[in-house]
Enzyme design. Structure first.
Site, PDB file in Angstrom:
ATOM      1  N   ARG A  30       0.870  -1.658   0.162  1.00  0.00           N
ATOM      2  CA  ARG A  30      -0.125  -0.024   0.438  1.00  0.00           C
ATOM      3  C   ARG A  30       1.068   1.319  -0.216  1.00  0.00           C
ATOM      4  NH1 ARG A  30      -5.310  -0.651  -0.412  1.00  0.00           N
ATOM      5  NH2 ARG A  30      -5.765  -3.054   0.587  1.00  0.00           N
ATOM      6  N   ASP A  31       0.314   2.073  -1.020  1.00  0.00           N
ATOM      7  CA  ASP A  31       1.125   3.392  -1.491  1.00  0.00           C
ATOM      8  C   ASP A  31       1.049   4.542   0.888  1.00  0.00           C
ATOM      9  OD1 ASP A  31       2.052   5.817  -3.461  1.00  0.00           O
ATOM     10  OD2 ASP A  31       1.668   6.360  -1.530  1.00  0.00           O
ATOM     11  N   ILE A  32       1.878   4.728   1.217  1.00  0.00           N
ATOM     12  CA  ILE A  32       2.434   5.354   1.983  1.00  0.00           C
ATOM     13  C   ILE A  32       1.017   7.130   1.928  1.00  0.00           C
ATOM     14  CG2 ILE A  32       4.036   7.348   2.190  1.00  0.00           C
ATOM     15  CD1 ILE A  32       5.190   5.922   4.675  1.00  0.00           C
ATOM     16  N   ASN A  88       5.070   6.390 -13.700  1.00  0.00           N
ATOM     17  CA  ASN A  88       5.728   7.531 -13.705  1.00  0.00           C
ATOM     18  C   ASN A  88       7.066   7.293 -14.167  1.00  0.00           C
ATOM     19  OD1 ASN A  88       3.444   9.003 -12.753  1.00  0.00           O
ATOM     20  ND2 ASN A  88       4.044   8.850 -11.024  1.00  0.00           N
ATOM     21  N   VAL A  97      10.714   8.256  -7.132  1.00  0.00           N
ATOM     22  CA  VAL A  97      11.650   7.107  -6.188  1.00  0.00           C
ATOM     23  C   VAL A  97      11.697   6.818  -7.406  1.00  0.00           C
ATOM     24  CG1 VAL A  97      10.479   5.065  -5.289  1.00  0.00           C
ATOM     25  CG2 VAL A  97       9.581   7.328  -4.245  1.00  0.00           C
ATOM     26  N   HIS A 101       8.041   0.962 -10.307  1.00  0.00           N
ATOM     27  CA  HIS A 101       7.095   1.176  -9.710  1.00  0.00           C
ATOM     28  C   HIS A 101       5.959   1.243 -10.508  1.00  0.00           C
ATOM     29  CE1 HIS A 101       8.063   4.976  -8.647  1.00  0.00           C
ATOM     30  NE2 HIS A 101       6.686   5.014  -8.383  1.00  0.00           N
ATOM     31  N   HIS A 103       1.781   2.244 -10.284  1.00  0.00           N
ATOM     32  CA  HIS A 103       0.571   2.430  -9.194  1.00  0.00           C
ATOM     33  C   HIS A 103      -1.002   1.707 -10.130  1.00  0.00           C
ATOM     34  CE1 HIS A 103       2.049   6.068  -7.682  1.00  0.00           C
ATOM     35  NE2 HIS A 103       3.315   6.159  -8.987  1.00  0.00           N
TER      36      HIS A 103
HETATM   37  P1  5GP Z   1       6.318   7.824  -7.937  1.00  0.00           P
HETATM   38  O1  5GP Z   1       5.766   9.932  -7.691  1.00  0.00           O
HETATM   39  O2  5GP Z   1       7.310   8.002  -7.497  1.00  0.00           O
HETATM   40  O3  5GP Z   1       5.911   7.605  -8.751  1.00  0.00           O
HETATM   41  O4  5GP Z   1       6.065   7.230  -6.108  1.00  0.00           O
HETATM   42  C1  5GP Z   1       6.574   7.391  -5.222  1.00  0.00           C
HETATM   43  C2  5GP Z   1       5.448   6.597  -4.852  1.00  0.00           C
HETATM   44  O5  5GP Z   1       5.820   6.358  -3.782  1.00  0.00           O
HETATM   45  C3  5GP Z   1       4.106   7.909  -3.750  1.00  0.00           C
HETATM   46  O6  5GP Z   1       2.972   7.318  -4.179  1.00  0.00           O
HETATM   47  C4  5GP Z   1       4.138   8.132  -2.796  1.00  0.00           C
HETATM   48  O7  5GP Z   1       3.794   8.021  -2.031  1.00  0.00           O
HETATM   49  C5  5GP Z   1       4.965   6.360  -2.314  1.00  0.00           C
HETATM   50  N1  5GP Z   1       5.969   5.564  -1.208  1.00  0.00           N
HETATM   51  C6  5GP Z   1       7.101   7.140  -0.874  1.00  0.00           C
HETATM   52  N2  5GP Z   1       7.866   6.411  -0.063  1.00  0.00           N
HETATM   53  C7  5GP Z   1       6.909   5.503   0.511  1.00  0.00           C
HETATM   54  C8  5GP Z   1       6.938   4.787   2.496  1.00  0.00           C
HETATM   55  O8  5GP Z   1       8.719   4.704   2.850  1.00  0.00           O
HETATM   56  N3  5GP Z   1       6.399   3.360   1.534  1.00  0.00           N
HETATM   57  C9  5GP Z   1       5.079   3.039   0.965  1.00  0.00           C
HETATM   58  N4  5GP Z   1       4.293   2.231   1.220  1.00  0.00           N
HETATM   59  N5  5GP Z   1       5.211   4.245   0.098  1.00  0.00           N
HETATM   60  C10 5GP Z   1       6.083   5.127   0.128  1.00  0.00           C
END
Ligand code: 5GP
Ligand code: ZN
Length: 115
Positions: A30-32, A88, A97, A101, A103
């Site tokens: 799950r996303d944080i 993304n 990140v 990944h 979503h």
């Molecule tokens: P991006 O913007 O790189 O596509 O998405 C990165 C996602 O990682 C974001 O939706 C963010 O909320 C999630 N995220 C960042 N840090 C953590 C974490 O420590 N744990 C979890 N579960 N999700 C995280």
């Protein structure tokens, strides 16, 4: 494994997460900071920074991630209503990140165009 990578640490369990699925090649958790009632991240165990770093040998891995996403959608009960899968890539794509990944978002009506 990249020792500075947040998602590699989630794979190993060094950083806790709410995992909803894992197998030999893929982990889903799950996303944080959820952007929808259901917001799950699907990642390869292997550290691959972005979509652009995928090698031909990883085509099966990406296909597997999409199959797992569909299985999770059915299992969690939002398959019929609908969902969105997002990747993304790099700065203008909104990537924060640097471990590949996808979503999986559901539980509300999605808008188009995306933000
Ligand atoms: P991006 O913007 O790189 O596509 O998405 C990165 C996602 O990682 C974001 O939706 C963010 O909320 C999630 N995220 C960042 N840090 C953590 C974490 O420590 N744990 C979890 N579960 N999700 C995280
Ligand atoms: Zn990583």
């Amino acid at each position: 494994m990249d020792k500075n990578c947040l998602f590699c640490k989630i794979v190993t369990g060094d950083i806790p997460s709410q995992k909803v699925y894992e197998d030999e090649t893929v982990v889903a958790f799950r996303d944080i900071d959820p952007q929808a009632p259901e917001h799950i991240l699907l990642i390869p165990r292997r550290h691959i920074p972005t979509t652009l770093d995928l090698a031909a040998a990883e085509r099966e891995l990406v296909g597997h991630i999409f199959l797992v996403a569909g299985q999770l959608a059915r299992k969690l009960g939002f398959a019929e209503a609908g969902f969105r899968i997002v990747n993304n890539c790099n700065a203008a794509g909104g990537q924060l990140v640097w471990h590949l990944h996808f979503h999986l978002l559901a539980g509300r009506q999605m808008g188009w165009p995306p933000g």
